[in-house]
Write a protein that holds these residues in place. Sequence first.
Motif, mmCIF file in Angstrom:
data_model
loop_
_atom_site.group_PDB
_atom_site.id
_atom_site.type_symbol
_atom_site.label_atom_id
_atom_site.label_comp_id
_atom_site.label_asym_id
_atom_site.label_seq_id
_atom_site.Cartn_x
_atom_site.Cartn_y
_atom_site.Cartn_z
ATOM 1 N N SER A 41 -14.682 55.978 21.722
ATOM 2 C CA SER A 41 -15.905 55.360 21.209
ATOM 3 C C SER A 41 -17.062 56.325 21.041
ATOM 4 O O SER A 41 -18.127 55.927 20.570
ATOM 5 C CB SER A 41 -16.336 54.228 22.163
ATOM 6 O OG SER A 41 -16.538 54.735 23.479
ATOM 7 N N ASP A 42 -16.894 57.605 21.414
ATOM 8 C CA ASP A 42 -17.971 58.578 21.248
ATOM 9 C C ASP A 42 -18.003 59.021 19.788
ATOM 10 O O ASP A 42 -17.169 59.815 19.338
ATOM 11 C CB ASP A 42 -17.743 59.780 22.171
ATOM 12 C CG ASP A 42 -18.916 60.748 22.187
ATOM 13 O OD1 ASP A 42 -19.440 61.064 21.101
ATOM 14 O OD2 ASP A 42 -19.309 61.184 23.285
ATOM 15 N N ALA A 43 -18.960 58.501 19.024
ATOM 16 C CA ALA A 43 -18.973 58.688 17.572
ATOM 17 C C ALA A 43 -19.034 60.157 17.174
ATOM 18 O O ALA A 43 -18.382 60.577 16.206
ATOM 19 C CB ALA A 43 -20.155 57.928 16.964
ATOM 20 N N GLU A 44 -19.800 60.958 17.912
ATOM 21 C CA GLU A 44 -19.960 62.369 17.545
ATOM 22 C C GLU A 44 -18.660 63.136 17.741
ATOM 23 O O GLU A 44 -18.247 63.925 16.890
ATOM 24 C CB GLU A 44 -21.086 62.990 18.372
ATOM 25 C CG GLU A 44 -21.559 64.321 17.822
ATOM 26 C CD GLU A 44 -22.839 64.795 18.476
ATOM 27 O OE1 GLU A 44 -23.409 65.796 17.993
ATOM 28 O OE2 GLU A 44 -23.277 64.171 19.464
ATOM 29 N N ILE A 45 -18.008 62.895 18.872
ATOM 30 C CA ILE A 45 -16.738 63.571 19.137
ATOM 31 C C ILE A 45 -15.661 63.092 18.169
ATOM 32 O O ILE A 45 -14.879 63.889 17.630
ATOM 33 C CB ILE A 45 -16.305 63.354 20.598
ATOM 34 C CG1 ILE A 45 -17.265 64.090 21.529
ATOM 35 C CG2 ILE A 45 -14.879 63.835 20.821
ATOM 36 C CD1 ILE A 45 -17.011 63.835 22.983
ATOM 37 N N VAL A 46 -15.623 61.791 17.907
ATOM 38 C CA VAL A 46 -14.645 61.241 16.961
ATOM 39 C C VAL A 46 -14.844 61.864 15.579
ATOM 40 O O VAL A 46 -13.876 62.210 14.888
ATOM 41 C CB VAL A 46 -14.743 59.707 16.892
ATOM 42 C CG1 VAL A 46 -13.924 59.154 15.734
ATOM 43 C CG2 VAL A 46 -14.269 59.087 18.208
ATOM 44 N N ALA A 47 -16.093 62.031 15.162
ATOM 45 C CA ALA A 47 -16.373 62.628 13.848
ATOM 46 C C ALA A 47 -15.858 64.070 13.783
ATOM 47 O O ALA A 47 -15.269 64.484 12.778
ATOM 48 C CB ALA A 47 -17.873 62.585 13.560
ATOM 49 N N GLU A 48 -16.058 64.840 14.859
ATOM 50 C CA GLU A 48 -15.565 66.214 14.893
ATOM 51 C C GLU A 48 -14.039 66.251 14.810
ATOM 52 O O GLU A 48 -13.469 67.061 14.079
ATOM 53 C CB GLU A 48 -16.027 66.911 16.174
ATOM 54 C CG GLU A 48 -17.494 67.293 16.186
ATOM 55 C CD GLU A 48 -17.860 68.110 17.417
ATOM 56 O OE1 GLU A 48 -16.973 68.352 18.260
ATOM 57 O OE2 GLU A 48 -19.030 68.514 17.531
ATOM 58 N N LEU A 49 -13.396 65.376 15.563
ATOM 59 C CA LEU A 49 -11.940 65.353 15.579
ATOM 60 C C LEU A 49 -11.371 64.861 14.257
ATOM 61 O O LEU A 49 -10.333 65.347 13.793
ATOM 62 C CB LEU A 49 -11.444 64.490 16.744
ATOM 63 C CG LEU A 49 -11.723 65.078 18.138
ATOM 64 C CD1 LEU A 49 -11.502 64.029 19.218
ATOM 65 C CD2 LEU A 49 -10.821 66.300 18.389
ATOM 66 N N ASN A 50 -12.040 63.906 13.628
ATOM 67 C CA ASN A 50 -11.600 63.447 12.307
ATOM 68 C C ASN A 50 -11.725 64.558 11.274
ATOM 69 O O ASN A 50 -10.860 64.712 10.399
ATOM 70 C CB ASN A 50 -12.409 62.226 11.872
ATOM 71 C CG ASN A 50 -11.941 60.943 12.534
ATOM 72 O OD1 ASN A 50 -10.798 60.832 12.974
ATOM 73 N ND2 ASN A 50 -12.819 59.962 12.618
ATOM 74 N N ALA A 51 -12.809 65.342 11.360
ATOM 75 C CA ALA A 51 -12.980 66.463 10.435
ATOM 76 C C ALA A 51 -11.880 67.504 10.640
ATOM 77 O O ALA A 51 -11.342 68.063 9.663
ATOM 78 C CB ALA A 51 -14.360 67.099 10.640
#
Length: 301
Positions: A278-288
Motif C-alpha cells: 500500500s506504500d504508493a511511492e514504493i509501489v510506483a518505483e517498483l512498477n517503473a
Amino acid sequence: MRVVSFMNYKGGVGKTTIAANLGAGLAKRGHRVLMLDLDPQTNLTFSFYSIPDWELQVTSNRSIKRWFDAQISNPGRVPRLSELVTTPHANSLIGPDGRLDLISSDLRLLDIDMRLAAKLHSADAQMTRVQHVRMHRMLADALEDEDITRYDYVLIDCAPDFGVVTRIAMVASDFLLVPAKPDRLSTMGISHFVGSLRELVREQNSLGAGVPKINPRFLGVVFTMIQVYGGQPTYAQQKIIERTARAKELPVFESMLRNANRAALASTESGIPAVLGSDAEIVAELNALTKEFIERVESMT
C-alpha cells in the motif's frame, strides 16, 4: 519463456528484494511467473512463506534440494521440477490472468556445491567431459518440462558466488540482472563477474557438436538502497552510478530503488512483496522497474 538470473558476488545488495518484487510485478501485469530460489540463505523462499508455513506446506520434500539430491545420488529417480512448485498466498493479490509460483530453497543446500564438484571430477578424461556437459545442463534441460514452459518468466535467485550451482543457473539463463548498492564494495565485483561469465560461455561453447550453445545476456545493473537528497541520489552515490555507467561493461537501469528497509521488512514478514503493498511511492518505483525490465527483455528477444 524467458529465464532470468539475479546475481551479484556481494551479498546484502537487495538481490532477493528485486527478484521477489519483479516476480510479483510481472504476475500483477498478467504474466505467469515461476520463482526459483537457488540461494542456500533461502531469503527468496521466506519472502513468500513464514517459517511455520514453509514447514507445514513445503518442507524439504518440495524444495530444490530434493531435486539436486536425486541428481547426485539417484539420477534415475529425479523428480520433475513441476513436482516441486508451490503457490504462495501472495497470489490472492494478483489478478486472474497472472500467476506467481515458487520452487523453494533449503538451508541444507549449502553442501550441494561440494557434492556436485566431487561428482564432476573423474579420473577418466572422457567421463569428466560427459559429467561436465550433463551437470552444467541439468537445469536447462529440466526447464524444458512442458509444465514449466507454460510460464512466461522463470526468475532465478542465485547465491552470491560462482560455484557449480550458480554456473548451472547461468547455463540455463537467457538473461542476467545484477542488483547493486551504489558503493565501492558492491560494484567492485561486477568486472570479475562479467569475466567469469564470459569464461563460462567460452568453456561451454567449446565442448563441440551436440552440446547446445549458450548466450546469456546482461539486462544491466539495478541500483538499490538509494539515499535521496533533493529528489536525487546523494552526491557520493551519484558518482558511483555514473562511474558504473561510463565503464560500459553493463548497462545501468534508469529505474532505481530508494532505501526503504521498513517496507522491505514488512513484506518479508507478511509474505507479500512491497509491489503488492500500500506504500504508493514504493509501489510506483517498483512498477517503473518492472516496466523497464519488460522493455529491456523484449528489446533483446
